[in-house]
Write an enzyme that holds these catalytic residues in place. Structure first.
Site, PDB file in Angstrom:
ATOM      1  N   THR A 124       7.380   4.658  -9.726  1.00  0.00           N
ATOM      2  CA  THR A 124       8.343   3.836  -8.996  1.00  0.00           C
ATOM      3  C   THR A 124       8.143   2.369  -9.341  1.00  0.00           C
ATOM      4  O   THR A 124       7.018   1.877  -9.365  1.00  0.00           O
ATOM      5  CB  THR A 124       8.225   4.018  -7.464  1.00  0.00           C
ATOM      6  OG1 THR A 124       6.899   3.674  -7.042  1.00  0.00           O
ATOM      7  CG2 THR A 124       8.555   5.437  -7.058  1.00  0.00           C
ATOM      8  N   ILE A 127       7.133   0.011  -6.033  1.00  0.00           N
ATOM      9  CA  ILE A 127       5.828   0.155  -5.383  1.00  0.00           C
ATOM     10  C   ILE A 127       4.718   0.351  -6.410  1.00  0.00           C
ATOM     11  O   ILE A 127       3.754  -0.419  -6.454  1.00  0.00           O
ATOM     12  CB  ILE A 127       5.837   1.329  -4.379  1.00  0.00           C
ATOM     13  CG1 ILE A 127       6.841   1.060  -3.255  1.00  0.00           C
ATOM     14  CG2 ILE A 127       4.446   1.547  -3.796  1.00  0.00           C
ATOM     15  CD1 ILE A 127       6.977   2.197  -2.255  1.00  0.00           C
ATOM     16  N   CYS A 128       4.844   1.362  -7.261  1.00  0.00           N
ATOM     17  CA  CYS A 128       3.738   1.721  -8.154  1.00  0.00           C
ATOM     18  C   CYS A 128       3.571   0.785  -9.338  1.00  0.00           C
ATOM     19  O   CYS A 128       2.460   0.645  -9.861  1.00  0.00           O
ATOM     20  CB  CYS A 128       3.935   3.149  -8.661  1.00  0.00           C
ATOM     21  SG  CYS A 128       4.007   4.386  -7.353  1.00  0.00           S
ATOM     22  N   LEU A 129       4.656   0.137  -9.774  1.00  0.00           N
ATOM     23  CA  LEU A 129       4.603  -0.701 -10.971  1.00  0.00           C
ATOM     24  C   LEU A 129       4.441  -2.182 -10.667  1.00  0.00           C
ATOM     25  O   LEU A 129       3.633  -2.874 -11.292  1.00  0.00           O
ATOM     26  CB  LEU A 129       5.868  -0.484 -11.813  1.00  0.00           C
ATOM     27  CG  LEU A 129       5.991  -1.281 -13.109  1.00  0.00           C
ATOM     28  CD1 LEU A 129       4.842  -0.960 -14.061  1.00  0.00           C
ATOM     29  CD2 LEU A 129       7.336  -1.007 -13.784  1.00  0.00           C
ATOM     30  N   PRO A 132       0.496  -3.662  -9.720  1.00  0.00           N
ATOM     31  CA  PRO A 132      -0.505  -3.723 -10.794  1.00  0.00           C
ATOM     32  C   PRO A 132      -0.049  -4.529 -11.998  1.00  0.00           C
ATOM     33  O   PRO A 132      -0.866  -5.168 -12.667  1.00  0.00           O
ATOM     34  CB  PRO A 132      -0.743  -2.253 -11.154  1.00  0.00           C
ATOM     35  CG  PRO A 132       0.446  -1.526 -10.651  1.00  0.00           C
ATOM     36  CD  PRO A 132       0.908  -2.275  -9.443  1.00  0.00           C
TER      37      PRO A 132
END
Length: 210
Positions: A124, A127-129, A132
């Site tokens: 995603t 959120i996930c990308l 970080p």
């Protein structure tokens, strides 16, 4: 003339190459893929697998991470497990930390590659990308975020995450562009291996010129 024939291949300034880059894949898990609606989750996963195969063909370091595999997120998509058995075996299994970079095991694994350029994709974008990618840039890495190997639930989430990353210095790209940047020459063994995947991903439309 002889000297010219043996010149090193041209490399543009800031180029991501197999020699200076690592691939980072975040949370491409069967449950989390269901949150992707701004593009087809199947297409997003297919692009992540293409990145995986490209990195493997080019001999690049690869870091994979997952979050709460025993919860709703589920296991890593089987296609990625099959494409990257070694990276999958060595994946960093997070306990639920949202920003993967905040997990010391994950960020240490990325640093251990010795590469300062990261080609990063996550299931995603919003959120996930986003977290970080920005965190890695803040630590001095160059990050190439591959946006068609991820997605969001709603267009506004995708748009704002992309804007935030770009403002923070993350370079935004797509799978085909990232692979072409790595290969540079389709006549090489790596290029010959990867060009069929690139061609298969293009629109099958009468009159389309690629």
């Amino acid at each position: 003339m002889i000297k010219e024939l043996f010149q090193a291949p041209y490399v543009m300034s800031g180029q991501f190459t197999p020699e200076n880059s690592a691939l980072v894949l975040i949370d491409h898990q069967v449950g989390t893929l269901q949150f992707v609606h701004t593009m087809s989750p199947e297409t997003s996963l297919k692009n992540a697998v293409t990145l995986a195969k490209a990195a493997k063909a080019c001999g690049m370091p690869i870091v994979m991470t997952t979050s709460q595999e025993d919860h709703a997120q589920g296991p890593t998509a089987p296609a990625l497990q099959e494409a990257l058995p070694d990276a999958y075996k060595n994946r960093v299994k997070r306990t639920g930390i949202v920003n993967a970079w905040a997990d010391p095991n994950f960020s240490a694994a990325v640093r251990a590659t010795g590469r300062k350029k990261l080609i990063m994709a996550a299931v995603t974008t919003d959120i996930c990308l986003v977290f970080p990618a920005i965190s890695a840039v803040q630590e001095g890495f160059d990050v190439l975020a591959v946006l068609d190997a991820s997605g969001s639930g709603f267009d506004v989430q995708e748009d704002l995450a992309r804007r935030r990353m770009a403002t923070a210095g993350v370079v935004l790209t797509t799978t085909n562009t990232a692979v072409a940047e790595l290969v540079q020459d389709w006549s090489t063994p790596q290029g010959s291996e990867l060009v069929p995947m690139i061609m298969a991903s293009e629109p099958n439309t009468p009159g389309y010129v690629g």
